[in-house]
Design an enzyme around this catalytic site. Structure first.
Site, PDB file in Angstrom:
ATOM      1  N   GLU A  47       0.843  -1.193   0.000  1.00 59.12           N
ATOM      2  CA  GLU A  47       0.000   0.000   0.000  1.00 59.12           C
ATOM      3  C   GLU A  47       0.874   1.236   0.000  1.00 59.12           C
ATOM      4  OE1 GLU A  47      -4.104  -1.293   2.327  1.00 59.12           O
ATOM      5  OE2 GLU A  47      -2.623  -0.086   3.374  1.00 59.12           O
ATOM      6  N   CYS A  48       0.598   2.168  -0.891  1.00 53.98           N
ATOM      7  CA  CYS A  48       1.238   3.473  -0.920  1.00 53.98           C
ATOM      8  C   CYS A  48       2.764   3.337  -0.954  1.00 53.98           C
ATOM      9  CB  CYS A  48       0.762   4.320   0.265  1.00 53.98           C
ATOM     10  SG  CYS A  48       0.962   6.103   0.000  1.00 53.98           S
ATOM     11  N   GLY A  49       3.474   3.585   0.153  1.00 47.06           N
ATOM     12  CA  GLY A  49       4.911   3.416   0.161  1.00 47.06           C
ATOM     13  C   GLY A  49       5.328   2.011  -0.216  1.00 47.06           C
ATOM     14  N   SER A  73      -1.179  -0.816  -4.587  1.00 47.46           N
ATOM     15  CA  SER A  73      -1.653   0.466  -5.114  1.00 47.46           C
ATOM     16  C   SER A  73      -1.364   1.529  -4.069  1.00 47.46           C
ATOM     17  CB  SER A  73      -3.155   0.422  -5.417  1.00 47.46           C
ATOM     18  OG  SER A  73      -3.912   0.464  -4.222  1.00 47.46           O
TER      19      SER A  73
END
Length: 453
Positions: free
Chosen positions: A338-340, A439
């Site tokens: 997720e993200c990072g 994502s």
């Protein structure tokens, strides 16, 4: 309308809110938690809305886990049951508001618009309104009156005035508010030395804040000196919300889940881990910055969000971490980011100085922190393929909050198609390749409807 019946287990709580962000509600919340605990009360905390950083400070202040209560992303059962569980074994539960008290999004989500006022109406917990009185005196009373009358089902139980310059300033502003019949519970002088350090996604994280316990103790003394703690504690009332039927917000990624956890990977929602453990999963941790690989006996790997852009060079040089992640992917074990975590699973990450670092290459995305652009907001995302998060068509609710830009998405299949809170189409997001999927979307809970028709 009749109120929902209360059980003896209903947590006694109050909400620390404000007219807007930047008024001092985090300072007040943390100081109250420390000061009330010092008086011998068993104090717990929760955070309204999608925030990773504040709950870690709450836990440092209370010694108890703090969870998020997000009425846009969480259905009523999850929302109510998490509040009940957070209040177990406490004398008082303090909820830190999100943004301004009535600020929400344009579209109603799983339970509401995300506004903290909706939590106040649902629980009946009174609001302590933190008002920045800088540059005004009696006009502060007009603002407070507006907040007190905006919704009949939201009660302003008292006010704490911030940035009070003098006794005369307090007499003018405080006297006008007291004349409304709303008590002024405290007044805080202008003291910049009690402010916690910040960076681009909010406060510097709790585990990175130097002398954190000393800072919290100082905040507690500051609040105890300037706020009437007895009146604050007396305000707390039992929640009138239903107990809620507890169930994990998301299915576990596997039976034994290895989660990256260090200064680069910190953004994990406590309620997700609690739900996975309640479902029988075992959660372990490893540190990519220490060049640790996920354990080979883990049957799923999770790279959460955080600040990998601040540690990109170390991550690029972490060979054992790289090899272990490649083994997990080659073995077909689910690898979720997720993200990072999405950025680290990609081909490369360009840091703020413009230096490009090779990442794991398990997905094709290339990202840049040098070309900054804010991406912020709630998201409803529908899975485009089967994953441990759900089968194709399963709807998830969460949020996006990052400054990184995508330079190249690569040839991977997209993970989800998403809409914003106002219903606008955001198109396909993220990527999936084999057992690897990720994502920028932070998942909070599966949507109540779970699948799109």
């Amino acid at each position: 309308m009749a109120e929902a019946p209360m059980s003896e287990a209903a947590p006694r709580g109050l909400i620390v809110g404000a007219p807007a962000s930047g008024t001092g509600k985090t300072t007040v919340t943390l100081g109250l938690l420390v000061a009330l605990k010092a008086r011998g009360l068993r104090v717990g905390a929760v955070k309204a809305g999608p925030d990773y950083i504040d709950p870690a400070f709450h836990q440092a202040a209370t010694g108890r886990p703090s969870v998020n209560l997000d009425n846009w992303a969480m259905g009523p059962d999850l929302l109510d049951s998490l509040a009940r569980r957070a209040g177990e074994g406490t004398d008082l539960l303090v909820c830190e508001a999100l943004m301004g008290l009535f600020d929400g999004v344009a579209g109603v989500g799983a339970t509401g618009t995300g506004a903290t006022s909706e939590l106040a109406a649902r629980t009946g917990w009174p609001v302590i309104l933190v008002v920045n009185a800088k540059g005004q005196s009696q006009s502060a009373a007009a603002l407070v009156k507006g907040f007190a009358t905006y919704r009949d089902d939201v009660r302003i139980g008292g006010v704490i005035l911030n940035n009070i310059a003098s006794p005369r300033h307090l007499a003018l502003a405080g006297g006008a508010i007291e004349a409304l019949g709303i008590p002024v519970l405290g007044s805080l002088p202008r003291t910049p030395d009690v402010i916690l350090p910040e960076r681009h996604l909010g406060l510097i994280q709790a585990e990175e804040t130097a002398d954190l316990q000393e800072r919290l103790a100082a905040l507690g003394r500051f609040i105890a000196q300037h706020v009437d703690l007895d009146r604050v504690a007396a305000l707390a009332t039992p929640s009138r919300a239903p107990e809620g039927r507890y169930a994990p917000a998301l299915p576990p990624l596997g039976q034994r889940i290895a989660i990256a956890r260090d200064a680069a990977f910190t953004f994990v929602y406590p309620h997700l881990l609690e739900g996975w453990r309640a479902a029988g999963a075992e959660v372990t941790h490893f540190s990519p910055l220490a060049d640790e690989a996920p354990p080979d006996d883990a049957d799923a790997v999770y790279l959460p969000g955080g600040y990998p852009e601040l540690h990109a060079g170390r991550l690029a040089a972490a060979e054992r971490f790289r090899a272990g992640m490649q083994r997990a992917a080659q073995a077909g074990r689910p690898v979720y980011g997720e993200c990072g975590g999405y950025m680290v699973l990609g081909e490369s990450l360009e840091d703020a100085a413009g230096t490009t670092h090779p990442m794991l290459g398990l997905l094709g995305v290339r990202t840049s922190f040098a070309k900054r652009k804010l991406h912020l907001g709630y998201r409803r995302a529908v899975l485009l393929g089967d994953t441990p998060l759900g089968r194709a068509g399963t709807a998830l609710r969460g949020h996006e909050f990052h400054y990184a830009s995508i330079l190249d998405r690569g040839a991977d299949e997209p993970l989800v198609t998403a809409t914003a809170a106002d219903g606008s189409d955001l198109g396909p997001l993220g990527g999936r390749r084999g057992s690897v999927f990720a994502s920028f979307f932070h998942v909070i809970a599966a949507d109540q409807d779970r699948k799109d028709s």
